[in-house]
Design a protein around this motif. Structure first.
Motif, PDB file in Angstrom:
ATOM      1  N   LEU A 259       0.799  -1.028  -0.128  1.00 48.59           N
ATOM      2  CA  LEU A 259      -0.247  -0.193  -0.143  1.00 48.59           C
ATOM      3  C   LEU A 259       0.812   1.518  -0.090  1.00 48.59           C
ATOM      4  O   LEU A 259       0.219   2.379  -0.411  1.00 48.59           O
ATOM      5  CB  LEU A 259      -0.873  -0.212   1.006  1.00 48.59           C
ATOM      6  CG  LEU A 259      -2.304  -0.893   0.960  1.00 48.59           C
ATOM      7  CD1 LEU A 259      -3.220  -0.952   2.247  1.00 48.59           C
ATOM      8  CD2 LEU A 259      -2.486  -1.129  -0.246  1.00 48.59           C
ATOM      9  N   GLU A 260       1.702   1.515   0.128  1.00 50.06           N
ATOM     10  CA  GLU A 260       2.642   2.442   0.266  1.00 50.06           C
ATOM     11  C   GLU A 260       3.097   2.964  -0.509  1.00 50.06           C
ATOM     12  O   GLU A 260       3.056   4.395  -1.326  1.00 50.06           O
ATOM     13  CB  GLU A 260       4.393   2.591   1.008  1.00 50.06           C
ATOM     14  CG  GLU A 260       4.300   2.081   2.669  1.00 50.06           C
ATOM     15  CD  GLU A 260       4.198   3.061   3.619  1.00 50.06           C
ATOM     16  OE1 GLU A 260       3.650   4.483   2.636  1.00 50.06           O
ATOM     17  OE2 GLU A 260       3.728   3.607   4.852  1.00 50.06           O
ATOM     18  N   ALA A 261       3.274   1.746  -1.749  1.00 52.55           N
ATOM     19  CA  ALA A 261       3.821   1.902  -2.886  1.00 52.55           C
ATOM     20  C   ALA A 261       2.524   2.076  -4.098  1.00 52.55           C
ATOM     21  O   ALA A 261       3.105   2.726  -4.613  1.00 52.55           O
ATOM     22  CB  ALA A 261       4.399   0.943  -3.588  1.00 52.55           C
ATOM     23  N   GLN A 262       1.256   1.474  -3.469  1.00 56.57           N
ATOM     24  CA  GLN A 262       0.179   1.850  -4.632  1.00 56.57           C
ATOM     25  C   GLN A 262      -0.169   3.327  -4.443  1.00 56.57           C
ATOM     26  O   GLN A 262      -1.202   3.694  -5.016  1.00 56.57           O
ATOM     27  CB  GLN A 262      -0.801   0.741  -4.125  1.00 56.57           C
ATOM     28  CG  GLN A 262       0.130  -0.759  -4.785  1.00 56.57           C
ATOM     29  CD  GLN A 262      -0.499  -1.808  -3.988  1.00 56.57           C
ATOM     30  OE1 GLN A 262      -1.363  -2.256  -3.101  1.00 56.57           O
ATOM     31  NE2 GLN A 262      -1.039  -2.751  -4.927  1.00 56.57           N
ATOM     32  N   GLY A 263       0.014   4.036  -2.908  1.00 58.34           N
ATOM     33  CA  GLY A 263      -0.651   5.562  -2.987  1.00 58.34           C
ATOM     34  C   GLY A 263      -2.203   5.039  -3.074  1.00 58.34           C
ATOM     35  O   GLY A 263      -2.961   4.065  -2.694  1.00 58.34           O
ATOM     36  N   THR A 264      -2.923   6.656  -3.834  1.00 55.50           N
ATOM     37  CA  THR A 264      -4.192   6.312  -4.025  1.00 55.50           C
ATOM     38  C   THR A 264      -5.085   5.354  -4.846  1.00 55.50           C
ATOM     39  O   THR A 264      -5.680   5.607  -4.760  1.00 55.50           O
ATOM     40  CB  THR A 264      -5.059   7.922  -4.427  1.00 55.50           C
ATOM     41  OG1 THR A 264      -4.262   8.488  -5.724  1.00 55.50           O
ATOM     42  CG2 THR A 264      -4.307   8.804  -3.285  1.00 55.50           C
ATOM     43  N   ALA A 265      -3.859   4.673  -5.666  1.00 53.13           N
ATOM     44  CA  ALA A 265      -4.334   4.225  -6.184  1.00 53.13           C
ATOM     45  C   ALA A 265      -5.161   2.768  -6.081  1.00 53.13           C
ATOM     46  O   ALA A 265      -5.986   2.362  -6.701  1.00 53.13           O
ATOM     47  CB  ALA A 265      -3.189   2.842  -7.328  1.00 53.13           C
ATOM     48  N   ALA A 266      -4.900   2.284  -4.697  1.00 57.58           N
ATOM     49  CA  ALA A 266      -5.287   1.442  -3.902  1.00 57.58           C
ATOM     50  C   ALA A 266      -6.940   1.706  -2.826  1.00 57.58           C
ATOM     51  O   ALA A 266      -7.630   0.617  -2.883  1.00 57.58           O
ATOM     52  CB  ALA A 266      -5.055   0.142  -3.560  1.00 57.58           C
ATOM     53  N   ALA A 267      -6.956   3.261  -2.739  1.00 58.32           N
ATOM     54  CA  ALA A 267      -8.271   3.694  -2.033  1.00 58.32           C
ATOM     55  C   ALA A 267      -9.375   2.720  -2.581  1.00 58.32           C
ATOM     56  O   ALA A 267      -9.837   2.483  -3.272  1.00 58.32           O
ATOM     57  CB  ALA A 267      -8.324   4.751  -2.356  1.00 58.32           C
TER      58      ALA A 267
END
Ligand code: PHB
Length: 387
Positions: A259-267
Motif C-alpha cells: 500500500l505504501e507504493a500503491q498510494g491512492t491507486a488502491a483506495a
C-alpha cells in the motif's frame, strides 16, 4: 549419609545432567529458502523477519536447541529449486527447510522433501498440490492454499450481485489456482467468468489486457498478483481510469505489503485474506508492537506466516523433545494444536494446511482494514490427499 543429603546430591546430579544436556544439545539448523531478489523479494524478507522474531521471543532456542540459519535466495525460479534445496539438505546438512513463496519453486521443494523425508514448512506458496496430491507426513504449511482466498472472494462477489467477471493473473500455478477457486465460489452462487486473461510470470506489461477489459465492460475484475507486480498492476489499473467504473477484486496479496507504493491507486479496494489490519486482538497488537520495534516497519501477511512457521516448529519440536526423527509425536502435537496466530487462532488439517477464517478487508489509507469474516474456518478441500 542421611536422606536429606542424598536428596540434595540427587538434585545436584540431575541439575548438572540437564546443564550438560543444555550445553551439548546440538543447534537446530534451519534452511531458509526464500526469494531475496526479484518481484517477491519483500515477501521473502518479511517471512524471515517473522520467523526470526518468534525465535528471538523464545530466547533464540526452540525445545532447548539454539537455532542457526542457512539462507538461499531462490529467485522465485522453479528451474533452480531442486538444486537449491538439495544443496541445503546435502551440503549444508540442515535439519529442516522453510520455504518458499512461489508455488512452482515450492512444488519442486516438496518433491525433494518427500523423497528425502526432510521436514518442510511452507510459509507462503499456496500450490494446492502441496497439501493435495503431493501431501506428506513431513510437509506442513502455515499460509493457505491458492483456492482458499479465491473461493471466499468468488462467493462474496456473487453475493454482492456481481454477475460477469474478467480474471487476470500471472500464468503459473498460483494464479491459475486462485482463479479456479474464485470461479468455483462465483459460479456456485450465480455469477460467471466471461474471460480469463494472463501474462507470463513475472511480466508487468499490462496495457493490452487493460484495453481488453475496458472494451468488454465486465461487472468486476478479479486479479492475482503479488509483491512488486501487484504494485504495478493496481497503479496501471487506476491510471487507465478503470477503478472508477469496474471494481477490482482479488485475494489480499494484491494489496498486502504494497500500500505504501500503491498510494491512492488502491483506495477502496476489497480483498479477501486470512489476515487484516485492525483486527485489534490482544495477540495481534502484541505481535505488531514487537515487529515494529524489531524491524521499524509494519508487518504484513507474509510476516505472520513466517512467525507461525516458527510457532509450528516449536509445537512439534517441544512435543518430540527436540528430536525431529520422532515424526509421529511431532505430527500428533500439531494436529491437536490451536495455533495462537496474530491472524486469529487456527488449526492444521489432516492434509497439513491451515483451517482458518478468511477476512473481507477494505483499503482505507495505508491499511487493509478488517471489515468482516467472509468465510469462517475455511478448510481447503485437499483433493487428492490421502493422509
Ligand atoms: C504463490 O506462488 O503461491 C504465491 C506467491 C505470492 C503470493 C501468494 C501466492 O502472495
Amino acid at each position: 549419609m542421611n536422606f536429606k543429603k542424598i536428596g540434595v546430591c540427587l538434585t545436584l546430579a540431575s541439575l548438572s545432567m540437564s546443564l550438560a544436556f543444555a550445553q551439548t544439545a546440538p543447534k537446530i539448523k534451519v534452511g531458509l529458502m526464500l526469494p531475496y531478489s526479484g518481484t517477491y523479494a519483500s515477501l521473502g524478507n518479511a517471512i524471515e523477519n517473522g520467523f526470526q522474531l518468534y525465535v528471538k521471543e523464545q530466547g533464540g532456542k526452540i525445545a532447548g536447541r539454539e537455532v542457526e540459519y542457512v539462507k538461499v535466495d531462490d529467485e522465485s525460479e522453479p528451474s533452480k529449486a531442486t538444486d537449491n534445496i538439495n544443496k541445503l539438505i546435502k551440503r549444508d546438512n540442515v535439519d529442516l527447510v522453510v520455504g518458499s513463496v512461489h508455488s512452482g519453486v515450492a512444488m519442486a521443494m516438496a518433491k525433494v522433501a518427500k523423497d528425502t523425508g526432510t521436514l518442510l514448512i511452507v510459509p507462503n506458496a499456496g500450490a494446492d498440490a502441496i497439501t493435495g496430491p503431493m501431501c506428506a507426513k513431513n510437509i506442513y504449511r502455515t499460509s493457505f492454499t491458492n483456492w482458499q482466498p479465491g473461493y471466499a472472494m468468488g462467493e462474496l462477489a456473487a453475493k454482492r450481485g456481481v454477475k460477469k467477471v474478467i480474471t487476470v493473473t500471472w500464468k503459473y500455478a498460483a494464479g491459475d489456482e486462485s482463479v479456479k477457486g474464485f470461479k468455483e465460489g462465483l459460479e456456485k452462487n450465480g455469477g460467471t467468468v466471461m474471460k480469463e486473461l494472463s501474462v507470463p510470470f513475472p511480466n508487468v506489461e499490462f496495457q493490452s489486457l487493460l484495453t481488453e477489459i475496458a472494451a468488454a465492460k465486465p461487472d468486476a475484475v478479479y486479479a492475482f498478483f503479488a509483491g512488486a507486480g501487484a504494485v504495478k498492476f493496481v497503479k496501471d489499473y487506476a491510471a487507465a481510469g478503470l477503478n472508477k467504473s469496474i471494481p477490482l477484486y482479488g485475494p489480499g496479496f494484491l494489496t498486502d505489503g504494497t500500500l505504501e507504493a500503491q498510494g491512492t491507486a488502491a483506495a477502496g479496494m476489497l480483498t479477501t485474506l486470512h489476515y487484516a489490519d485492525g483486527l485489534n486482538s490482544k495477540r495481534d497488537n502484541a505481535f505488531r508492537l514487537a515487529y515494529v520495534k524489531a524491524y521499524k516497519m509494519q508487518p504484513d501477511v507474509y510476516a505472520v506466516q513466517g512467525y507461525d512457521a516458527a510457532q509450528l516448529l516449536a509445537i512439534g519440536l517441544n512435543a518430540s523433545k527436540g528430536d525431529l526423527s520422532k515424526k509421529g509425536e511431532f505430527e500428533e502435537a500439531i494436529l491437536k494444536a490451536k495455533i495462537d496466530s496474530p491472524r486469529g487462532e487456527f488449526t492444521i488439517s489432516k492434509s497439513h494446511n491451515p483451517i482458518q477464517d478468511i477476512y473481507l478487508r477494505e483499503v482505507v489509507g495505508k491499511e487493509n482494514k478488517y471489515k468482516s469474516v467472509a468465510s469462517k474456518a475455511l478448510a481447503d478441500p485437499a483433493r487428492g490427499c490421502s493422509l
